[in-house]
Enzyme design. Structure first.
Site, PDB file in Angstrom:
ATOM      1  N   GLY A 118      -3.055 -11.438   5.234  1.00 46.17           N
ATOM      2  CA  GLY A 118      -2.582 -12.457   6.184  1.00 46.17           C
ATOM      3  C   GLY A 118      -1.187 -12.205   6.705  1.00 46.17           C
ATOM      4  O   GLY A 118      -0.360 -13.108   6.673  1.00 46.17           O
ATOM      5  N   ASP A 125       3.275  -1.388  -8.712  1.00 44.66           N
ATOM      6  CA  ASP A 125       3.425   0.019  -8.332  1.00 44.66           C
ATOM      7  C   ASP A 125       4.850   0.547  -8.508  1.00 44.66           C
ATOM      8  O   ASP A 125       5.053   1.757  -8.514  1.00 44.66           O
ATOM      9  CB  ASP A 125       3.027   0.227  -6.860  1.00 44.66           C
TER      10      ASP A 125
HETATM   11  O1  F6P Z   1      -0.001  -2.656  -4.555  1.00 44.91           O
HETATM   12  C1  F6P Z   1      -0.682  -3.076  -5.672  1.00 44.91           C
HETATM   13  C2  F6P Z   1      -2.062  -2.504  -5.698  1.00 44.91           C
HETATM   14  O2  F6P Z   1      -2.638  -2.954  -6.893  1.00 44.91           O
HETATM   15  C3  F6P Z   1      -2.137  -0.984  -5.535  1.00 44.91           C
HETATM   16  O3  F6P Z   1      -1.789  -0.296  -6.710  1.00 44.91           O
HETATM   17  C4  F6P Z   1      -3.577  -0.826  -5.103  1.00 44.91           C
HETATM   18  O4  F6P Z   1      -3.766   0.349  -4.342  1.00 44.91           O
HETATM   19  C5  F6P Z   1      -3.799  -2.031  -4.243  1.00 44.91           C
HETATM   20  O5  F6P Z   1      -2.840  -3.003  -4.625  1.00 44.91           O
HETATM   21  C6  F6P Z   1      -5.180  -2.620  -4.360  1.00 44.91           C
HETATM   22  O6  F6P Z   1      -5.262  -3.735  -3.553  1.00 44.91           O
HETATM   23  P1  F6P Z   1      -6.534  -4.706  -3.441  1.00 44.91           P
HETATM   24  O7  F6P Z   1      -6.083  -5.989  -4.054  1.00 44.91           O
HETATM   25  O8  F6P Z   1      -6.765  -4.821  -1.978  1.00 44.91           O
HETATM   26  O9  F6P Z   1      -7.673  -4.090  -4.183  1.00 44.91           O
END
Ligand code: F6P
Length: 370
Positions: A85, A150
């Site tokens: 969003g 991260d």
């Molecule tokens: O940025 C945090 C994170 O967990 C990354 O390590 C990962 O690539 C991404 O978010 C995954 O996001 P989603 O919640 O869209 O699966």
């Protein structure tokens, strides 16, 4: 310039959740309440403002001391979050059936003005902090709080959520050693981290991995195969390989689960499976893959992350009280400090090639794929 006194603030959490978000919320609410300010929580990033009609409570609700009692140790965020969003580029269905990105940030400023909310504490990663910077430049008083498992945000020594993710990944690696050894297998463990290898490197060293593949070092799989053969020749018949989701081979590309589309970034994943298959073929050893994925985002924050989150929350309120805006709270051991949001927005912190942690991995004989 004198800044007007604060009576009301709002807080929102954006992007992927991270352990420690509830601790920030609690800290902000208590520090603000102790100053006599009213505090409001915005649901699901900015959706609570952009879609008030969807929420029984209007999408923004009063946060009192009672509401945040006993939440500091809980994972997730009591406010909800979204990584779809972005109000600056809001995916919107057009009358002709196409989807376009629309800038809806003015609606947020209008909402704050209408409800007489004086300032915002925006807790999030690079996406949320970029939005916070834009809102500040349009005139909103904003302080950002850096969050992400991260650890890829610039200008802060660490983000909360990272320590919890590393601790959990390390525990998983510890568990995988014994089963890998019992069956003389290669165990490939894929961890999150987007385009940075912080989680892979830190958990890989702490968890005694034999190879770590990370985005900062394009890898040559032959090097990992050699490492496995060398261990076998030495009578150590099993190997543990940590693979960051964003790593890529020297002559190849990053593995995606889903490409970027209007409204959301590309989703990384699948490298663990590919590496495991290739290692099985090339070493002839039984190989298994474990994808830690969202397990790294769940659960209670470690004491380190809880404390960092609470320090960040309190410092955000202190900053607003002192008249600051357009800044992010950052960790600069032994203290927290404030960094201009524009110095952080849109920047990524990769593992530096001269980092002693990276050197530690090399000194310990861990293969980094180069
Ligand atoms: O940025 C945090 C994170 O967990 C990354 O390590 C990962 O690539 C991404 O978010 C995954 O996001 P989603 O919640 O869209 O699966």
């Amino acid at each position: 310039m004198t800044v007007s006194a604060i009576r009301r603030i709002a807080i929102c959490t954006g992007g992927g959740d991270a352990p420690g978000l509830n601790a920030v919320i609690r800290s902000v609410v208590i520090a603000a309440t102790n100053r006599g300010w009213e505090c409001y929580g915005i649901r699901d990033g900015f959706n609570g403002i952009l879609f008030t009609e969807r929420y029984a409570d209007g999408g923004v609700f009063r946060l009192t001391r009672e509401k945040v009692r006993d939440i500091g140790h809980l994972g997730g965020t009591m406010l909800g979050s979204t990584n779809k969003g972005n109000p600056l580029h809001f995916p919107t269905r057009m009358p002709d059936g196409t989807t376009r990105e629309i800038d809806r940030s003015d609606e947020i400023l209008e909402y704050f003005a209408k409800k007489e909310i004086d300032a915002l504490v925006s807790v999030g990663g690079d996406g949320s902090l970029t939005i916070a910077d834009a809102l500040h430049k349009k005139g909103l008083r904003v302080v950002g709080v850096p969050k992400t498992i991260d650890n890829d945000l610039d200008k802060t020594m660490t983000t909360f959520g990272f320590d919890t993710a590393v601790a959990f990944a390390t525990e998983c690696l510890d568990r995988l050693h014994s089963t890998a050894e019992s069956h003389q297998r290669v165990m490939v463990v894929e961890v999150m981290g987007r385009y940075a290898g912080w989680i892979a490197l830190h958990s890989g060293i702490a968890g005694n991995a034999h190879a770590i593949l990370m985005p900062e070092i394009p890898f040559d799989l032959d090097k990992v195969v050699n490492q496995i053969h060398a261990r076998d020749a030495d009578g150590r018949m099993y190997s543990v390989v940590v693979v960051a989701e964003g790593a890529a081979p020297k002559d190849g590309h990053t593995e995606l689960v889903e490409p970027a589309e209007i409204g959301h970034a590309e989703r990384l994943g699948g490298l663990g499976e590919r590496v495991a298959k290739a290692l099985q073929e090339r070493t002839g050893k039984d190989t298994r893959v474990v994808v830690l994925g969202h397990l790294l985002r769940g659960g209670s924050p470690t004491a380190f992350d809880r404390l960092a989150a609470m320090r960040f929350g309190a410092a955000a309120v202190r900053g607003l009280d002192e008249g600051l805006s357009g800044v992010m709270v950052a960790l600069a051991f032994p203290n927290v400090n404030y960094i201009a949001l524009e110095e952080v927005a849109g920047r990524m912190k990769a593992v530096p090639m001269d980092s002693d942690t990276l050197q530690t991995a090399r000194d310990l004989g861990i293969c980094l794929g180069d």
